[in-house]
Design a protein around this motif. Structure first.
Motif, PDB file in Angstrom:
ATOM      1  N   ASP A   1       0.068  12.155 -10.475  1.00 11.62           N
ATOM      2  CA  ASP A   1       1.147  11.295  -9.982  1.00 11.62           C
ATOM      3  C   ASP A   1       2.519  11.977 -10.007  1.00 11.62           C
ATOM      4  O   ASP A   1       3.327  11.758  -9.109  1.00 11.62           O
ATOM      5  CB  ASP A   1       1.186   9.985 -10.770  1.00 11.62           C
TER       6      ASP A   1
ATOM      7  N   PHE B   1       4.368  12.089  -6.530  1.00 14.50           N
ATOM      8  CA  PHE B   1       5.485  11.168  -6.334  1.00 14.50           C
ATOM      9  C   PHE B   1       6.861  11.685  -6.737  1.00 14.50           C
ATOM     10  O   PHE B   1       7.861  11.102  -6.335  1.00 14.50           O
ATOM     11  CB  PHE B   1       5.231   9.867  -7.104  1.00 14.50           C
TER      12      PHE B   1
ATOM     13  N   ARG C   1      -6.458  13.371  -4.822  1.00 12.23           N
ATOM     14  CA  ARG C   1      -6.524  13.217  -6.280  1.00 12.23           C
ATOM     15  C   ARG C   1      -7.255  14.395  -6.919  1.00 12.23           C
ATOM     16  O   ARG C   1      -6.844  14.901  -7.964  1.00 12.23           O
ATOM     17  CB  ARG C   1      -7.195  11.899  -6.643  1.00 12.23           C
TER      18      ARG C   1
ATOM     19  N   ILE D   1       0.830  -1.208   0.000  1.00 14.84           N
ATOM     20  CA  ILE D   1       0.000   0.000   0.000  1.00 14.84           C
ATOM     21  C   ILE D   1       0.865   1.259   0.000  1.00 14.84           C
ATOM     22  O   ILE D   1       0.645   2.179  -0.782  1.00 14.84           O
ATOM     23  CB  ILE D   1      -0.957   0.004   1.217  1.00 14.84           C
TER      24      ILE D   1
ATOM     25  N   LEU E   1      -5.809  -0.108  -1.376  1.00 15.61           N
ATOM     26  CA  LEU E   1      -6.347   0.112  -0.018  1.00 15.61           C
ATOM     27  C   LEU E   1      -7.782  -0.404   0.074  1.00 15.61           C
ATOM     28  O   LEU E   1      -8.149  -1.084   1.034  1.00 15.61           O
ATOM     29  CB  LEU E   1      -6.383   1.613   0.283  1.00 15.61           C
ATOM     30  N   ALA E   2      -8.563  -0.060  -0.933  1.00 12.63           N
ATOM     31  CA  ALA E   2      -9.972  -0.474  -0.910  1.00 12.63           C
ATOM     32  C   ALA E   2     -10.082  -1.987  -0.967  1.00 12.63           C
ATOM     33  O   ALA E   2     -10.929  -2.590  -0.313  1.00 12.63           O
ATOM     34  CB  ALA E   2     -10.721   0.165  -2.077  1.00 12.63           C
TER      35      ALA E   2
ATOM     36  N   ALA F   1       2.586   1.719  -3.559  1.00 16.24           N
ATOM     37  CA  ALA F   1       1.846   1.618  -4.828  1.00 16.24           C
ATOM     38  C   ALA F   1       2.339   2.703  -5.784  1.00 16.24           C
ATOM     39  O   ALA F   1       2.660   3.808  -5.370  1.00 16.24           O
ATOM     40  CB  ALA F   1       0.354   1.777  -4.573  1.00 16.24           C
ATOM     41  N   PRO F   2       2.422   2.370  -7.091  1.00 21.92           N
ATOM     42  CA  PRO F   2       3.103   3.268  -8.030  1.00 21.92           C
ATOM     43  C   PRO F   2       2.300   4.494  -8.460  1.00 21.92           C
ATOM     44  O   PRO F   2       2.882   5.413  -9.033  1.00 21.92           O
ATOM     45  CB  PRO F   2       3.379   2.365  -9.234  1.00 21.92           C
ATOM     46  N   SER F   3       1.000   4.512  -8.229  1.00 22.28           N
ATOM     47  CA  SER F   3       0.229   5.704  -8.601  1.00 22.28           C
ATOM     48  C   SER F   3      -0.862   5.899  -7.559  1.00 22.28           C
ATOM     49  O   SER F   3      -1.177   4.975  -6.800  1.00 22.28           O
ATOM     50  CB  SER F   3      -0.401   5.542  -9.986  1.00 22.28           C
ATOM     51  N   LEU F   4      -1.425   7.093  -7.544  1.00 22.86           N
ATOM     52  CA  LEU F   4      -2.489   7.351  -6.567  1.00 22.86           C
ATOM     53  C   LEU F   4      -3.697   6.468  -6.840  1.00 22.86           C
ATOM     54  O   LEU F   4      -4.320   5.937  -5.925  1.00 22.86           O
ATOM     55  CB  LEU F   4      -2.903   8.825  -6.598  1.00 22.86           C
ATOM     56  N   ARG F   5      -4.021   6.311  -8.119  1.00 20.59           N
ATOM     57  CA  ARG F   5      -5.174   5.471  -8.458  1.00 20.59           C
ATOM     58  C   ARG F   5      -4.965   4.050  -7.932  1.00 20.59           C
ATOM     59  O   ARG F   5      -5.852   3.446  -7.347  1.00 20.59           O
ATOM     60  CB  ARG F   5      -5.366   5.443  -9.980  1.00 20.59           C
ATOM     61  N   ARG F   6      -3.770   3.523  -8.142  1.00 23.72           N
ATOM     62  CA  ARG F   6      -3.482   2.166  -7.689  1.00 23.72           C
ATOM     63  C   ARG F   6      -3.456   2.075  -6.171  1.00 23.72           C
ATOM     64  O   ARG F   6      -3.850   1.072  -5.578  1.00 23.72           O
ATOM     65  CB  ARG F   6      -2.136   1.684  -8.243  1.00 23.72           C
ATOM     66  N   LYS F   7      -2.960   3.110  -5.537  1.00 21.86           N
ATOM     67  CA  LYS F   7      -2.895   3.094  -4.072  1.00 21.86           C
ATOM     68  C   LYS F   7      -4.308   3.030  -3.488  1.00 21.86           C
ATOM     69  O   LYS F   7      -4.598   2.234  -2.598  1.00 21.86           O
ATOM     70  CB  LYS F   7      -2.161   4.345  -3.563  1.00 21.86           C
ATOM     71  N   VAL F   8      -5.176   3.864  -4.018  1.00 22.60           N
ATOM     72  CA  VAL F   8      -6.552   3.894  -3.527  1.00 22.60           C
ATOM     73  C   VAL F   8      -7.239   2.541  -3.786  1.00 22.60           C
ATOM     74  O   VAL F   8      -7.917   1.996  -2.916  1.00 22.60           O
ATOM     75  CB  VAL F   8      -7.328   5.053  -4.195  1.00 22.60           C
TER      76      VAL F   8
ATOM     77  N   MET G   1       8.505   3.279  -6.330  1.00 17.78           N
ATOM     78  CA  MET G   1       8.231   2.772  -7.679  1.00 17.78           C
ATOM     79  C   MET G   1       8.502   3.822  -8.751  1.00 17.78           C
ATOM     80  O   MET G   1       9.099   3.526  -9.789  1.00 17.78           O
ATOM     81  CB  MET G   1       6.776   2.296  -7.773  1.00 17.78           C
TER      82      MET G   1
ATOM     83  N   LEU H   1      -8.640   6.371   2.755  1.00 16.37           N
ATOM     84  CA  LEU H   1      -9.238   6.394   1.414  1.00 16.37           C
ATOM     85  C   LEU H   1      -9.865   7.752   1.113  1.00 16.37           C
ATOM     86  O   LEU H   1      -9.708   8.287   0.008  1.00 16.37           O
ATOM     87  CB  LEU H   1     -10.310   5.306   1.301  1.00 16.37           C
TER      88      LEU H   1
END
Ligand SMILES: [Fe+2]
Ligand SMILES: [Fe+2]
Ligand SMILES: [Fe+2]
Lengths: 318, 250
Positions: free
Chosen positions: B68, B72, B51, A59, A72-73, A62-69, B241, B44
């Motif tokens: 991103d 990041f 975002r 978590i 987590l979900a 994770a390489p992007s915010l979308r993937r992190k969210v 990453m 969340l």
């Protein structure tokens, strides 16, 4: 109760199951039925919460915010599955604390797949695609199992698991279509997770102890080997689609059987991991126990506070 | 490009990013399944807010910027979050104290930001406010449980509060970008939130039988990109990453 009375109850119980009616918590049930269900449902609940750990491991990275969210979900969904299943299990007359105790002392098992490490981001794809995929194959038949609370929990669980599987596959697809480094990462994850995923569907039929009784109670509808074949037949074309190679030289389509033939599974490895000697058994159990022990004062505080509040209310009424 | 607006957005969003990241560390390790799920929910929500803010910031920045790249691949000095949110998950009492000290501020802040002349910010604030109110209720309830629970929980939450209190004052400092945005009717005057903030803290802590820490010297720096030593490790993990595999899509 006389022996005759018990026989009658048993007959009625079996008849109910064969009529596809649900057994509910207040219904009479044979002790063996109760114990078997406690074992299976708690094992399933434990798998959900231990299963949070390998994915939870990524978590923060994770390489992007979308993937992190999304991750987590997903891990949160697994916690939710744990909750429904512990609740279902509690209806059989055992407390969540007792169930945890069984997990922490090693008396209760959880799915061995979670004793493998998650080493790269691609493992998040492989787990969703393969592990949630195999879980679905195991679990969809349970939506019609005989014990009502378990069947109802499984309906909710299965819906979310198929979402997880699609999400995992989508992670893999993105990697497989990415740079050579990403593709290599995806292939490596598939190589490491493929065989353990096949093992997830359980030992081969001749080595499996519980099958016959479980079939009768609709805890199982197909044998482990049938489920495994189903998983392989379903997954191979998906790997083809995204250009990844299943790490099995013997894998080929058998026109006659209408199924894929596949190579031998290393059952020694399976039993080694089941018996506690997988790569992460110690870490997983230590993480669960650690969280529980570190949480003790918190749970005590919540309890003490609730009692004080109840006292205060009572005094107000008086 | 409106540099001040861009910086202003980061000043708001980075708090949610770093706190969301901290809470993400806990997922699967909570004291009970219920608190685990609740803390993950907060994480969340915060990351969802992030975002929205960063997508807006990326539009302002233009070029190849994305949510991103902003999340990041900045240097530590370019992150503008307050020091409070980067403090570690020492134990559940610290997690709750940090959350509570932030949530009370966050609600007050969003309540003002929703009236911003900037329609995007106002829309994000409206949506986030509902979430922040829920977070505040969760953390306040736990403050009371821990403060008025057992002797052990009381002393742990008191300790956590004593330690984290030094980071509260920073919340009410105005940066250059804050001042500019305030003049344009876009930003919030955080100095105006201070009295209300400490009043609310007093009320909850009193009910929880927690003593108000006596602090003469406060810590600051985060808003200017001068962080505590924790920050580098948070970023090392969070950026891993994107740093190891630059310019790829995930
Ligand atoms: Fe599952
Ligand atoms: Fe699950
Ligand atoms: Fe799942």
């Amino acid at each position: 109760m006389s022996e005759n009375q018990i026989k009658n109850l048993e007959a009625e119980f079996e008849a109910k199951i064969s009529r596809d009616e649900k057994i509910e918590p207040k219904d009479w049930m044979p002790e063996k039925y109760r114990q078997t269900h406690i074992r299976q449902i708690s094992q399933h609940a434990h798998s959900e919460i231990v299963g949070m750990l390998p994915e939870g491991n990524w978590i923060t990275r994770a390489p992007s915010l979308r993937r992190k969210v999304a991750l987590l979900a997903k891990v949160q969904d697994e916690a939710g599955h744990g909750l429904y299943l512990y609740s279902a299990c509690e209806t059989l007359g055992i407390s969540r604390d007792e169930l945890y105790e069984q997990l922490h002392t090693g008396k209760a098992k959880y799915s061995s797949i979670f004793n493998y490490p998650t080493l790269t981001w691609a493992d998040m794809g492989a787990i969703g695609w393969l592990v949630d995929g195999a879980a679905i194959i195991n679990q969809v038949p349970l939506c019609n199992t005989s014990y009502g609370p378990y069947a109802r929990a499984m309906v909710r669980v299965c819906k979310e698991e198929s979402f997880h599987q699609r999400q995992g596959f989508e992670i893999m697809m993105k990697l497989a279509q990415g740079t050579p480094e990403q593709k290599e990462m995806a292939q490596d994850a598939l190589n490491r997770w493929w065989w353990p995923s096949l093992m997830m569907l359980g030992p081969t039929d001749d080595a499996s102890v519980h099958t016959e009784q479980s079939m009768k109670w609709k805890l199982k509808r197909k044998t482990n080997d049938e489920l495994r074949q189903q998983f392989i037949d379903q997954t191979v074309p998906q790997a083809d689609l995204i250009g990844l190679t299943i790490p099995d030289f013997d894998l080929k389509w058998n026109e006659e059987r209408g199924h894929y033939d596949f190579g031998p599974i290393n059952w020694d490895e399976f039993w080694q991991v089941v018996k506690g000697h997988g790569p992460c058994n110690k870490e997983r159990l230590a993480a669960r126990k650690g969280a529980w022990e570190r949480g003790e004062w918190v749970r005590d505080a919540a309890m003490a506070y609730a009692e004080k509040q109840a006292d205060r209310k009572e005094k107000q009424v008086v | 490009m409106n540099k001040n607006l861009y910086n202003y957005i980061l000043g708001v969003a980075d708090n949610s990013l770093i706190l969301g990241q901290r809470l993400g560390e806990l997922c699967g390790h909570g004291p009970s399944l219920e608190t685990d799920i609740a803390l993950t929910n907060i994480s969340l929500d915060l990351l969802g807010q992030v975002r929205g803010y960063y997508q807006y910031a990326a539009k302002i920045l233009g070029g190849n910027a994305s949510e991103d790249t902003i999340a990041f691949i900045r240097k530590e000095r370019d992150y503008k979050n307050v020091l409070l949110v980067e403090q570690p998950n020492t134990d559940f009492a610290y997690v709750i104290a940090r959350q509570f000290l932030f949530d009370v501020y966050h609600v007050l802040f969003l309540d003002q930001l929703q009236h911003s002349r900037d329609l995007t910010l106002s829309a994000i604030a409206k949506k986030s406010l509902k979430e922040a109110l829920y977070h505040k209720r969760f953390s306040s309830d736990w403050i009371k449980r821990l403060g008025d629970g057992t002797d052990e929980s009381h002393s742990r939450i008191q300790n956590a509060m004593n330690d984290l209190w030094v980071f509260t004052n920073e919340l009410f400092q105005l940066t250059e970008a804050d001042k500019e945005m305030l003049n344009e009717g876009i930003g919030v005057d955080v100095t105006q939130l201070k009295a209300d903030y400490y009043n609310q803290l007093n009320d909850v802590l009193n009910e929880a039988t927690i003593e108000i820490p006596e602090v003469k010297f406060f810590q600051k720096g985060g808003k200017e990109g001068v962080h505590t030593e924790h920050m580098g490790y948070i970023l090392a993990e969070m950026q891993y990453m994107q740093r190891a595999y630059p310019n790829m899509e995930w």
